[in-house]
Each structure stands twice: as C-alpha cells, then as structure tokens.
Design a protein around this motif. Structure first.
Motif, short mmCIF file in Angstrom:
data_model
loop_
_atom_site.label_atom_id
_atom_site.label_comp_id
_atom_site.label_asym_id
_atom_site.label_seq_id
_atom_site.Cartn_x
_atom_site.Cartn_y
_atom_site.Cartn_z
N LEU B 24 43.58 42.46 48.66
CA LEU B 24 42.72 42.72 48.10
C LEU B 24 43.19 43.01 46.44
CD1 LEU B 24 40.84 46.33 49.15
CD2 LEU B 24 39.62 43.73 49.14
N PRO B 25 42.97 41.91 46.14
CA PRO B 25 43.66 41.71 44.26
C PRO B 25 43.93 43.16 43.70
CG PRO B 25 41.40 41.17 44.54
CD PRO B 25 41.28 41.38 45.70
N ASP B 27 42.76 43.55 40.53
CA ASP B 27 41.85 43.91 39.90
C ASP B 27 40.12 43.98 40.26
OD1 ASP B 27 41.24 40.84 40.40
OD2 ASP B 27 40.72 41.12 38.49
N TRP B 28 40.59 45.06 41.85
CA TRP B 28 39.69 45.01 43.39
C TRP B 28 38.72 46.29 42.42
CZ3 TRP B 28 36.63 42.88 46.09
CH2 TRP B 28 36.32 43.63 47.13
N ILE B 31 36.43 43.54 40.50
CA ILE B 31 35.51 42.86 41.30
C ILE B 31 34.26 43.44 41.67
CG2 ILE B 31 35.63 41.15 42.90
CD1 ILE B 31 38.53 40.62 42.08
N SER B 32 34.86 44.75 42.27
CA SER B 32 34.13 45.42 43.46
C SER B 32 32.79 46.37 41.80
CB SER B 32 34.58 46.18 44.31
OG SER B 32 35.43 46.84 43.67
N LEU B 41 32.61 39.65 42.94
CA LEU B 41 32.60 39.58 44.33
C LEU B 41 31.88 39.22 45.55
CD1 LEU B 41 33.00 41.57 47.27
CD2 LEU B 41 32.09 43.44 46.24
N PHE B 44 34.58 36.22 45.75
CA PHE B 44 35.38 36.63 46.25
C PHE B 44 35.10 36.86 48.10
CE2 PHE B 44 38.01 39.97 48.65
CZ PHE B 44 39.00 39.34 48.15
N SER B 45 33.70 37.20 47.63
CA SER B 45 33.90 37.65 49.36
C SER B 45 33.71 36.16 50.29
CB SER B 45 32.68 37.59 49.86
OG SER B 45 31.22 36.88 50.27
N ASN B 86 36.25 50.83 52.00
CA ASN B 86 37.22 49.29 50.59
C ASN B 86 36.44 48.61 49.47
OD1 ASN B 86 39.93 50.45 50.88
ND2 ASN B 86 39.69 49.23 52.76
N PRO B 89 34.78 44.16 51.03
CA PRO B 89 35.12 42.72 50.67
C PRO B 89 34.48 41.66 50.64
CG PRO B 89 36.41 44.08 52.10
CD PRO B 89 36.00 44.72 51.47
#
Ligand SMILES: Cc1cc2nc3c(=O)[nH]c(=O)nc-3n(C[C@H](O)[C@H](O)[C@H](O)COP(=O)(O)OP(=O)(O)OC[C@H]3O[C@@H](n4cnc5c(N)ncnc54)[C@H](O)[C@@H]3O)c2cc1C
Lengths: 315, 381
Positions: B24-25, B27-28, B31-32, B41, B44-45, B86, B89
């Motif tokens: 997970l980056p 800046d998660w 992002i989320s 997201l 990213f996913s 989380n 993701p």
C-alpha cells in the motif's frame, strides 16, 4: 473453526435435556417461585449425573460449562448453576456440594440464593475469597424476580483467600456465566413468544403478522443470536479479559430490550402468572444488575482493550 | 465447536498482512478516500489484484479447474477481512471474486466460464451490478428493463440506477425481463452484458457519498447476443437469489469498523476523553456490536464451508454488520469533532462512506422482514 457442536457436546446436551425435562421446566419453576424456594432436587440430580463437574473433565472445559449453564437457564432451573458448575470449579478446582452465592465486598444488597447458599464467592477487589457460612445463613427477602434472593450475614466471615489477583478471574467467570444464563432465559422467552404472537389474533389477523412487531422481534433475534456467539467464543477461549466483558455487556443490555419487547408483544396476558413468559423474563431483570450492569461491563471492556490510554476503574 | 484458526490460516494472515503493508503506497489514505469506486483506487486495484493473483490469493477459494486453489471459505474470509479492513485495495474487483465468479461457475455455460473466469482470476476486469431501477429498489422483482429476443440477440431497453462502478466497468451483471408479458419474479433473466455495446449511456447523479459515486444507466436498443444470458431464460430469479446470498456478507465491514474504532479510541485518548465514562461505555458497546457482526458472519462462512444452502444467518449478519458500522461512524464524528467534517480527512472518508450501510445490497428493513419470516417463522398477513 467449526461453529457446530461436536458429537461429544451434542451427546451431553441430549442427555442433559432429558434430565431437565424431568426435573426442571416452567411448571416446576412456578411451583418453586410461590415460596421462593431453591430447587434442591434439581441441584442433586445435576450433581449426581456429574454435570456440575463438567468443566473439570479431561476432554471438556468452560465451553461445556457455559453450554450447561445456558441449558439450565433455558429450562428455568432455580439453582446456582453458574456459580456451582462454571465459576467455582474454575476458581477452586472443585464443585461445592451445596448452593453457592456470589457477592462483592462492600455491597449490602440482596443476592441470588443469598438465603440458601452454604458458601459465598466474594469479589474483594484484588483477592477473591471463599466463605463458608456454616450455620450463619443469610436471610430471605421476598422478591418478584423468579430466583430466590437473600441478604448475606453482615459482616461476612473472612473466609479463605484464593490468592492475589483472583478477584479479576472471579469477575471474568461471573461475567461469562451471566451471559450464558441470560442467553438461556432469553432464547426460551423468545421461542415462547414467537408462538404466542402467531396464535393471538386481533383485527382479524395474527398479531405476529404486523410489521411493527415483526421488525422489533427480528431485532431481538439478531441480538440474542449475536450475543450467543459472543458468549460461546469467550467460553471457548477460556474467559479472557475483554471478551467476557463484551459478552456480559451485550447479553445484559439485550436482556432489558428482550424483557421490554416481549412483554409489549404479549399485552396484559404477559403480566399474569398464568402465562409462562415471566418464568424466563423476570430473572433477566435480576441478572442485568449484577456486577454493575451493562454500562460497567462495557466500560471495563474498553479499559481492557485500550488499557494504557484508558486507565481508571479496575472493575 | 471450535473458534480457533488453524496454524495454516494464521500463517496465511501474517503473510498477507506483510504483503499489504509492503504494497500500500504512502498516500493510501488519500487514494482510498473516495471508496472502492474512486478513480484513483480503481486504477491502483488493477496492479494490486494482479499481484494477489500471482500469489494465488485472489481466487484461492475457487476450484482449481477455474484458476483457484480449492481453499476454504475461511481463507477467502481472511482475505476479505484484510482487504476491507484496509479500505479495500481490490477496489470494485472484490465483487467479481466474491459473487460474479461464483455465479458464473454455478450457472454459466462452458463458453462463459472460459471467457470470464480466467480474467476475473487474473484481476484485470471490472464488473458492475445492474439490478436496481428507478421503480425497483427493495422490490427488485418490479424491474421493467426488457430484453426481447430478436434473432440471435436480445434487444435491451430500460434503465438501471445506483449502479456502483459502472463508470469503470467492462461488464454489467444485468437482470432484465425477457418475457414481456410477465410480472414479478417470473419472466426475468440474468445477462452478462459487455459495457462497450452501442446504446449504453451513463449519467452521473451528484450524491452525498463522494465524487462520481452514483450513476444511472440508460439502455436503448442495446443488442446483446443470447449467448450472454446466464442461467435459464425467464427463470432467472434463482440466479438473483444465489447471487445475493454471496453478496450480502461479501464485504467484511466489521473488520474496517474494528480498526476505525481503535483509531477513535486513540484520538479519544489524545483528547483526554477516555476519562469519560460515557465515551468508554460507547466504545465498549461499539466493540461488542463489531464482534457480534464478525461472529454472525463467521456462522455464514461456517455454513458455506459445510456446503449448507443459504440460511437466515446471512440476514442476521447483515443487520448486525450495519449496526456495527453505524455505531462506529456515529462515535467517530463525535470524537473527531469538526475536523471529521473536512472533506477527505480520514474520519470524513469513513463516516461518509459508511452511512449507506443500511441501504445498499438490501435494506435493513428487508433483512428484518426475512428474519421474521424465515427464522422466527412469524405469520404473514
Ligand atoms: C451506496 C450504494 C450502492 C449501491 N450499488 C448498487 C449497485 O451496484 N447495483 C444495484 O443494482 N443497486 C445498487 N444500490 C441500490 C440498492 O440496492 C438499493 O438502494 C436498495 O435495494 C434499496 O432500494 P431503494 O434505494 O430504492 O429504496 P426503497 O426500496 O425505496 O426503500 C426506501 C425505504 O423503504 C423501506 N421499505 C421498502 N420496502 C419495504 C418493506 N417491504 N417493508 C418495510 N420497509 C420497506 C426500505 O427499507 C427503506 O428504508 C446501491 C445503493 C447504495 C446506497
């Protein structure tokens, strides 16, 4: 993970139900309640058949003890099942022959089985004590709340210390037993009332078909079932701090909701001696007060989980 | 009865946690913050799911013949907890592995399985669910979107609404009325609709949950091959109920709530609020609600693992899950105070995205109806 009873547990439950059908149940409870009596015969039958020692067996433990407490409460047993079969064996390693009461040092109010107990397990803050009452027994009080109550002798004899820190363990086991007893009583009351609202008709239809009743009933069902799993998991894990407070908090808060709702669903009939609902609901009022009630259970659960940040009381 | 995880399951969870922490980056949280359907997201996913798939985790609970590992339903639940806990993701792809894939496995033709399952198992496809319509919400069987046979095609007309992830979707799991003279549960079929067909138009519905969250989908003379129908023609209600049983406890909302509650307690500690009996009590009560939701969900997983047909336990778990999420969200705002109202802050993201819990995928009232009828067996009118 396996959330069904295993074969051994099922066999215990089946045999237990046979015994409870014979020695306990609603009629027996009504008979005893008339003179606030203790069910000496049921206590003896459970002891003779070895059930009170269930948690001391090699292949069983607190989960089986909780299962037993739940079943006895479901059969409206008027015995100190939680203290005798779950708490005392786990705390002192033996089953006391006579009824056991539970008390907290410094609290003078009447307690369950206070006039019938030969022994008292006392929560004294740090050390728990086991007190033999000998011939200085408690005094009965008249009560409406299904289980016989009494005032313990004051002051209580000092009794034997169960060791430093044993009070915390006593409270954990007490909370587990409370959750199991509440569940047994609530399940029986719910099943009975589901039948009642299916039969009782008003405005030309069964009252259980009104959505105002269905939804509230279903909410109780979610809580009763959810609370059962909390209680069983806590028992399976050996009554750890945190889990038992949640189980007791959830069970006792649900107890009040179930009491209020089921008595609402049964109308005036539910407030009679003739209708069996009170056999299970009245004791809920008593159980929900023990150890400070749901608010106290929940605060303690929070302290256990978020400990350092949340120091404060210890109970 | 046994509430313990096996050693293998514990090891899997530990490995998975390490993987999540490493992947997970920084800046998660940002992002989320628009939920599983937020554009960042969704992008990213793709890569994240490919990595899960490489390790064999994405669809481990599927049979080996469809790209799975025959792992237990418990294993998949552990994955679900660590993902939803989380902030998911996998983005919208959680739906494809939870219920789109299993529904296709159960009802699909060989061609459909060959086309869809490998892509889902690789994690490189997004689906949406075209069930609700303007006139068919809780009463899904009132749906009117039609799919009428014409040669080798169905011609689809109508509209769908609240269709999550539709703006990113490659396919839509659509239900439509294939028998124009039918009503209610009869005459419905499920269709695996490619989203790139002509005649499909989207309109964003500005909403309270976030940016580009709600959409309406208009279907005008969309021609879709009959081969895209999933399951029996006109008799798709069974497909729908099968799907819903998987969907209702698909997302481990309780796990996220548990983590958020820990954050609430930490914030309360910083603010000296843990001296307050009222706050402590509510923290304890919320924790109990979360644990109840977890255990009722575990019962559903237990029964699924034992191949039992769906029971009302699913509805109990859904209601308890909603209570847990709502209680956590309510306490969150109180403890974080006005900071929690700042758009995109962590408290805001959770609160904003949790408020629909009692509405989406079947409202609380519908669950209560089902519990009253099927669990308590209370009489109908
Ligand atoms: C965030 C979010 C994402 C969604 N994603 C999707 C998606 O991807 N695909 C999709 O198809 N749909 C989606 N939906 C739609 C969702 O399935 C519906 O919102 C839901 O089924 C309820 O329908 P409705 O909103 O029309 O409410 P209504 O059905 O109009 O209900 C309004 C109120 O009336 C009550 N009510 C209705 N019928 C009864 C009854 N018989 N008894 C008692 N009370 C009743 C409801 O419980 C509710 O409280 C999503 C919704 C939300 C909020």
């Amino acid at each position: 993970m396996d959330l069904d009873w295993n074969d051994d547990q099922r066999a215990i439950l089946d045999a237990l139900r046979v015994l409870l059908d014979q020695h306990a149940g609603q009629e027996r409870a009504a008979e005893l309640a008339r003179d606030d009596a203790y069910d000496t015969a049921l206590h003896a039958a459970l002891a003779d058949a070895g059930y009170l020692e269930i948690s001391l067996a090699d292949d069983a433990g607190l989960l089986e003890a909780a299962m037993l407490v739940d079943a006895v409460a479901g059969a409206a047993g008027s015995v100190s099942i939680g203290a005798s079969a779950l708490i005392a064996p786990a705390l002192v390693g033996a089953v006391p022959p006579d009824p056991v009461a539970l008390a907290r040092a410094g609290e003078r109010g009447p307690v369950r089985f206070g006039a019938h107990a030969a022994q008292v397990l006392v929560d004294d803050g740090d050390e728990a004590r086991l007190v033999e009452l000998g011939d200085r027994r408690g005094e009965p009080v008249e009560t409406n709340y299904a289980l016989p109550m009494g005032r313990l002798p004051d002051p209580l004899p000092a009794g034997r210390s169960l060791g430093a820190g044993s009070s915390a363990r006593l409270r954990r086991l007490w909370r587990l037993a409370l959750a199991a007893e509440c569940h047994g009583a609530m399940r029986a009351a719910m099943d009975l009332t589901a039948r009642y609202v299916s039969e009782r008709r008003q405005f030309g239809r069964a009252i259980g078909s009104f959505q105002a009743i269905q939804h509230r009933f279903a909410e109780c069902e979610v809580r009763v079932q959810g609370g059962r799993w909390l209680m069983l998991e806590a028992a399976h894990q050996g009554a750890p701090a945190g889990a038992v407070e949640l189980a007791a908090g959830y069970a006792t808060r649900t107890a009040l909701q179930v009491f209020n709702e089921l008595h609402q669903f049964t109308g005036a009939m539910g407030f009679t001696r003739e209708h069996p609902l009170h056999t299970w609901t009245l004791r809920l009022q008593l159980l929900r007060l023990e150890l400070g009630g749901p608010g106290m259970h929940y605060r303690q659960a929070a302290r256990v989980r978020w400990g350092r940040a949340a120091r404060g009381g210890t109970r | 009865m046994d509430f313990d995880w096996s050693d293998d399951d514990l090891a899997f969870r530990a490995e998975l946690r390490a993987f999540v922490a490493a992947n997970l980056p920084e800046d998660w949280a940002k992002i989320s913050s628009e939920g599983p359907g937020g554009a960042d997201l969704v992008a990213f996913s793709q890569g994240f799911c490919e990595k899960l798939a490489e390790r064999g985790w994405l669809t481990q609970h599927w049979p080996a013949e469809f790209g799975g590992r025959d792992a237990s339903a418990w294993r998949h639940q552990i994955l679900g907890e660590e993902m939803w806990g989380n902030a998911e993701p996998r983005g919208p792809r959680y739906m494809t592995v939870n219920w789109v894939g299993p529904s296709i496995m159960h009802f699909g033709t060989e061609e459909q399985k060959a086309l869809h399952l490998p892509r889902i198992a690789r994690g490189d496809v997004v689906w949406c669910q075209g069930f609700s319509e303007p006139g068919a919400g809780s009463d899904l069987a009132a749906l009117r979107t039609s799919a009428i046979r014409d040669g080798d095609d169905y011609v689809v007309n109508g509209s769908k609404i609240w269709t999550s992830y539709v703006n990113h979707a490659d396919y839509c799991y659509l239900v439509a009325r294939t028998d124009p003279d039918s009503r209610g549960r009869q005459g419905i079929s499920a269709i695996l609709l490619p989203m790139d067909l002509p005649g499909i138009e989207l309109r964003e519905i500005p909403g309270l949950l976030g940016k580009k969250y709600f959409h309406e989908v208009f279907l005008r003379d969309v021609r879709v091959p009959i081969a895209c129908r999933l399951g029996p023609e006109h008799d798709g209600w069974g497909v729908v109920t099968y799907t819903l049983a998987y969907e209702r406890v698909g997302a481990a909302h309780y796990d996220r709530a548990a983590r958020v509650l820990d954050a609430i307690a930490a914030e309360a500690g910083r603010k000296g609020l843990l001296e307050s009996d009222a706050i402590l009590e509510r923290l304890g009560e919320a924790r109990a609600a979360i644990e109840v939701a977890r255990l009722l969900t575990y019962r559903v997983i237990d029964l699924r693992e034992k191949q039992s047909p769906p029971t009302p336990d699913t509805n109990l778990a859904r209601v308890a899950g909603t209570w847990a999420v709502r209680m956590t969200g309510d306490l969150l705002l109180e403890v974080f105070g006005a900071e929690g109202l700042v758009y995109g802050s962590e408290a805001d993201a959770y609160f904003r995205l949790s408020q629909w819990a009692g509405v989406a995928s079947g409202t609380t009232e519908i669950q209560l109806n089902l519990i009253a009828g099927h669990q308590l067996r209370l009489p109908r009118e």
